[in-house]
Design a protein around this motif. Structure first.
Motif, PDB file in Angstrom:
ATOM      1  N   ARG A  15      -3.780  -1.818  -5.261  1.00 65.69           N
ATOM      2  CA  ARG A  15      -3.904  -0.429  -5.549  1.00 65.69           C
ATOM      3  C   ARG A  15      -3.335  -0.045  -7.173  1.00 65.69           C
ATOM      4  NH1 ARG A  15      -1.076   4.641  -2.357  1.00 65.69           N
ATOM      5  NH2 ARG A  15      -1.155   5.391  -3.995  1.00 65.69           N
ATOM      6  N   SER A  31      -2.549  -3.854  -0.117  1.00 63.50           N
ATOM      7  CA  SER A  31      -3.786  -3.248  -1.348  1.00 63.50           C
ATOM      8  C   SER A  31      -3.758  -3.589  -2.336  1.00 63.50           C
ATOM      9  CB  SER A  31      -3.325  -1.590  -1.098  1.00 63.50           C
ATOM     10  OG  SER A  31      -4.233  -0.837  -2.129  1.00 63.50           O
ATOM     11  N   SER A  40       0.510  -0.817   0.088  1.00 64.10           N
ATOM     12  CA  SER A  40      -0.437   0.137   0.140  1.00 64.10           C
ATOM     13  C   SER A  40       0.868   1.718  -0.119  1.00 64.10           C
ATOM     14  CB  SER A  40      -1.038   0.337   1.119  1.00 64.10           C
ATOM     15  OG  SER A  40      -0.358   0.037   2.881  1.00 64.10           O
TER      16      SER A  40
END
Length: 271
Positions: A56, A54, A42
């Motif tokens: 992302r 994460s 993350s």
């Protein structure tokens, strides 16, 4: 006493070899596992262990058009190089597999030479050759260069498959009046198909991941994925590259599993 000593020596040797094998396996697998774990970070930097987890960077990868463009170029070049390597490699294997003449041995050494030459030296030599003949670097030169370094994999696997072919099958086909083309299409090709597929798979992976040849033979408009990944890491340590590496690792493991199931890839690599 001597029997007990032999048993202890055998057990000691087996233990040492097991420990060495485990260490080697850890050295091989650990970097890939670290990259996979870091790809889910993350944070904004390549740090292990990650501060959090994460998806992302996989989302960022979906929007990274430069990497998509480079991946498309690498895929196209690898497909062309693999197709040409299969045609040339199978033809070469048919010509040299059962011949014991000096010319056949020389041809075999010639086809294997790209595996012996330093990749950077070959890339530079190919660039100089194309410059001498007046052929500018382009996707065409990339395909030619990749084909040269990929052909040996197809030749070696095809020769190994042909070596397992029973000569009596070819003799029986000829006695029954079948032409050489018919014999190749209906007898030889189906029997050596696993070897060809294994060689083509290795050739594709070698081309897709090739850096030295691509470095010398690409033009400014032809961005290749391995070079783009290196440039992004060198310039800004982009975590998106870790996500891309994770995708490539998972895809490669899946493809190797499929190839092992279809062709017995590991057995052919060690044969």
């Amino acid at each position: 006493m001597s029997g007990r000593r032999l048993i202890l020596e055998a057990l000691s040797f087996e233990l040492v070899m097991t420990v060495i094998a485990v260490i080697a396996l850890v050295i091989i697998i650990a970097p890939s596992l670290v990259v996979l774990i870091v790809s889910f970070t993350s944070g904004f930097s390549l740090r292990f262990p990650p501060p959090g987890y994460s998806l992302r960077w996989y989302v960022e990868l979906w929007n990274a058009w430069q990497l998509h463009f480079a991946a498309k170029n690498s895929l196209i070049v690898a497909l062309w190089a693999t197709g040409l390597s299969v045609v040339l490699g199978v033809a070469a294997a048919l010509a040299i597999s059962r011949s014991q003449t000096l010319s056949a041995r020389l041809l075999d050494s010639l086809f294997m030479s790209p595996l012996v030459l330093p990749a950077l030296a070959f890339g530079l030599a190919a660039l100089m050759l194309f410059s001498l003949v007046g052929l500018p670097v382009s996707p065409l030169t990339l395909v030619i260069g990749h084909t040269v370094v990929c052909v040996p994999y197809v030749v070696r696997n095809s020769v190994a498959a042909l070596a397992q072919l029973e000569p009596t099958l070819l003799e029986s086909s000829a006695v029954l009046g079948a032409s050489r083309l018919y014999t190749f299409r209906r007898i030889v090709l189906p029997l050596i198909r696993p070897g060809i597929i294994a060689g083509a798979f290795i050739a594709f992976m070698s081309s897709f991941d090739n850096v030295p040849v691509s470095l010398f033979l690409r033009d400014a408009a032809t961005d290749m994925l391995p070079i783009r990944m290196w440039q992004d890491l060198e310039g800004k340590l982009d975590v998106t590259i870790a996500a891309l590496s994770g995708v490539l690792i998972i895809a490669t493991v899946a493809l190797v599993a499929v190839m092992e199931r279809v062709t017995g890839l590991s057995r052919r690599l060690t044969s």
